[in-house]
Design an enzyme around this catalytic site. Structure first.
Site, PDB file in Angstrom:
ATOM      1  N   ALA A  75       0.985  -1.276  -0.026  1.00 14.94           N
ATOM      2  CA  ALA A  75       0.005  -0.021   0.299  1.00 14.94           C
ATOM      3  C   ALA A  75       0.681   1.357  -0.109  1.00 14.94           C
ATOM      4  CB  ALA A  75      -1.021  -0.130   1.311  1.00 14.94           C
ATOM      5  N   THR A  76       2.073   1.208   0.510  1.00 16.95           N
ATOM      6  CA  THR A  76       2.903   2.263   0.729  1.00 16.95           C
ATOM      7  C   THR A  76       3.271   2.796  -0.815  1.00 16.95           C
ATOM      8  OG1 THR A  76       4.062   1.818   2.591  1.00 16.95           O
ATOM      9  CG2 THR A  76       5.217   3.244   1.175  1.00 16.95           C
ATOM     10  N   ASN A 155      -5.929   3.474  10.316  1.00 21.42           N
ATOM     11  CA  ASN A 155      -5.376   2.273  10.971  1.00 21.42           C
ATOM     12  C   ASN A 155      -4.950   2.390  12.458  1.00 21.42           C
ATOM     13  OD1 ASN A 155      -3.513   4.297   9.527  1.00 21.42           O
ATOM     14  ND2 ASN A 155      -2.022   3.529  10.635  1.00 21.42           N
ATOM     15  N   GLN A 183      -6.562  -1.126   5.191  1.00 20.56           N
ATOM     16  CA  GLN A 183      -7.381  -1.688   6.316  1.00 20.56           C
ATOM     17  C   GLN A 183      -8.778  -1.990   6.017  1.00 20.56           C
ATOM     18  OE1 GLN A 183      -5.836  -2.170   9.333  1.00 20.56           O
ATOM     19  NE2 GLN A 183      -4.124  -0.991   9.210  1.00 20.56           N
ATOM     20  N   ALA A 203      -1.460  -6.778   0.886  1.00 19.52           N
ATOM     21  CA  ALA A 203      -1.870  -8.186   1.173  1.00 19.52           C
ATOM     22  C   ALA A 203      -1.607  -8.354   2.594  1.00 19.52           C
ATOM     23  CB  ALA A 203      -1.030  -9.169   0.337  1.00 19.52           C
ATOM     24  N   CYS A 328       6.121   5.323  17.361  1.00 18.18           N
ATOM     25  CA  CYS A 328       7.520   4.515  17.728  1.00 18.18           C
ATOM     26  C   CYS A 328       8.518   4.762  16.773  1.00 18.18           C
ATOM     27  CB  CYS A 328       7.118   3.087  17.951  1.00 18.18           C
ATOM     28  SG  CYS A 328       5.519   2.626  17.522  1.00 18.18           S
TER      29      CYS A 328
HETATM   30  C1  LIG Z   1      -0.247  -0.824   6.566  1.00 14.78           C
HETATM   31  C2  LIG Z   1      -0.768   0.361   5.911  1.00 14.78           C
HETATM   32  C3  LIG Z   1      -0.074   1.016   4.709  1.00 14.78           C
HETATM   33  C4  LIG Z   1       1.074   0.434   4.308  1.00 14.78           C
HETATM   34  O1  LIG Z   1       0.992  -0.736   3.638  1.00 14.78           O
HETATM   35  P1  LIG Z   1       2.315  -1.722   3.144  1.00 14.78           P
HETATM   36  O2  LIG Z   1       1.936  -2.753   2.332  1.00 14.78           O
HETATM   37  O3  LIG Z   1       2.941  -2.059   4.526  1.00 14.78           O
HETATM   38  O4  LIG Z   1       3.488  -0.450   2.555  1.00 14.78           O
HETATM   39  C5  LIG Z   1      -0.707   2.087   4.106  1.00 14.78           C
HETATM   40  N1  LIG Z   1      -1.927   2.318   4.672  1.00 14.78           N
HETATM   41  C6  LIG Z   1      -2.271   2.107   5.680  1.00 14.78           C
HETATM   42  C7  LIG Z   1      -3.716   2.739   6.117  1.00 14.78           C
HETATM   43  C8  LIG Z   1      -1.987   1.069   6.447  1.00 14.78           C
HETATM   44  O5  LIG Z   1      -2.658   0.251   7.439  1.00 14.78           O
END
Ligand SMILES: *Cc1c(COP(=O)(O)O)cnc(C)c1O
Length: 389
Positions: A75-76, A155, A183, A203, A328
């Site tokens: 997602a990043t 999140n 999420q 995923a 953190c």
């Molecule tokens: C975990 C998360 C991300 C990042 O996802 P990755 O696949 O770890 O890069 C982005 N947005 C939200 C809301 C998340 O919970």
């Protein structure tokens, strides 16, 4: 009770791989190791068939077409591609972007990058539950607005945004709407036909492997996205690089399982969450819930504990793998930007615990967690009282 490992209650950070997902991945890590882009032989063809099957599965849960799925590393990357890619591609039409103060860093940082490139970025404040009101989005839109990016589910506090309303507004104003659905996918109903133009998925938030995700890019009406990664022209030129076939197969399996089990699992998780919340509140005063009482993820519980020091609370909870209200990522232990945006005072934000429940969380673990937190808060409060006496 002594335990070798803490009880895992941090499912908004990541989830364990479901054994059934691992099963679906194994062939693609071993014998069927082909490159899905190899067109000349059977190793490539079977790998490509696994990718196609997963693409179809993921598209189906979204109410989308397979060709609209662009596989990424998570997602990043999807957030970066959506925000930088869509804004840069739409630069001729405008230069204004709208986001919110409670977005994930992987949304806020690309928005900051856009600002450095000369775009104007409006950062909306949430209401006290963490929601972004459709009226606030409406008021922020300008003639030059090209993109609105707001998350589906938060999140830290689990709050769900009114996606359909915001989507309808953006559609009526001709503005692209991107949502970070990392999420939401597999946890609550999420359908891209609600006015969304771009959606980021991951995923490992739904019992799939880490390092694989997708960006859904609407085909009709077409959304132009400028790529960030150039190379072999994979994923229709939007994301070059050899496809992570085992990861993609696992992502597909994870989505299939999550969809099949979602509604039953949501009821079970909400009941466990309420049990945890109820046990803590029955025993302690001065506990506040962060987020929305109803419009929230079933497996999330964010509580602030008045009258305790945040760092002492976290160190007292070694038997629980939970997340605290401080970022953190930095040594300075600043309160999280999300809790700050809700107007929670810094001391209380630091004394905040996010409990993230998941597919393998049991009643026994919840009862253990409740007794641990109650004991820790009681002890810290009485120590504080005797210090000041
Ligand atoms: C975990 C998360 C991300 C990042 O996802 P990755 O696949 O770890 O890069 C982005 N947005 C939200 C809301 C998340 O919970």
């Amino acid at each position: 009770m002594t335990r070798r490992r803490p009880v895992y209650l941090d499912h908004q950070a990541t989830t364990p791989l479901d054994p059934r997902v691992l099963e679906a991945m194994l062939p693609w890590l071993t014998g069927d190791f082909g490159n899905a882009a190899s067109r000349q032989h059977a190793f490539g063809w079977v790998a490509e068939s696994a990718v196609s099957a997963a693409r179809e599965e993921i598209a189906a849960v979204l109410g989308a077409q397979p060709a609209e799925i662009v596989f990424t590393s998570g997602a990043t990357e999807s957030n970066n591609l959506a925000i930088l890619g869509a804004a840069r591609a739409a630069r001729g039409r405008g230069d204004h972007v709208v986001t919110s103060a409670v977005e994930h860093r992987s949304v806020l940082d690309p928005c900051r990058q856009l600002a450095a490139e000369g775009f104007e970025v409006t950062v909306l404040a949430p209401d006290e539950t963490g929601r972004i009101a459709v009226e606030a989005v409406d008021a922020a839109l300008k003639e030059r607005t090209i993109l609105v990016t707001l998350m589906a589910a938060q999140n830290e506090i689990g709050t769900l945004n009114p996606l359909a309303e915001i989507g309808a507004l953006c559609a009526s104003r001709g503005v692209l709407f991107h949502t970070d659905a990392a999420q939401a996918l597999g946890k609550v109903p999420f359908d891209v036909r609600s006015g969304v133009a771009l959606a980021s998925l991951s995923a490992h938030k739904l019992y799939g492997p880490k390092g694989i995700g997708a960006l859904w890019v609407r085909a009709r009406p077409r959304v132009a996205v400028a790529p960030l990664v150039f190379g072999g022209g994979h994923e229709r030129g939007l994301r070059s690089g050899t496809l992570n076939v085992p990861g993609i197969a696992g992502f597909g399996a994870a989505v299939r399982l999550a969809l099949r089990e979602r509604d039953v699992e949501a009821v079970r998780l909400a009941a466990l969450r309420d049990r945890l919340d109820g046990a803590i509140r029955a025993a302690l005063d001065g506990v506040t819930l962060n987020g929305h009482r109803v419009e929230r993820l079933p497996g999330n519980l964010s509580l602030s504990f008045a009258g305790v020091d945040g760092e002492s609370l976290i160190s007292a909870l070694r038997s629980l793998a939970v997340s605290s209200g401080s970022a953190c990522t930095t040594a300075s232990a600043e309160p999280s930007h999300v809790l700050r945006a809700l107007g929670i005072p810094d001391a209380l934000a630091k004394a905040t615990i996010r409990f993230g429940l998941g597919r393998f969380t049991t009643v026994a673990e919840i009862d253990f967690a409740a007794s641990e937190i109650v004991a820790a808060v009681r002890r810290l409060r009485s120590e504080k009282a005797s210090l000041s006496a």
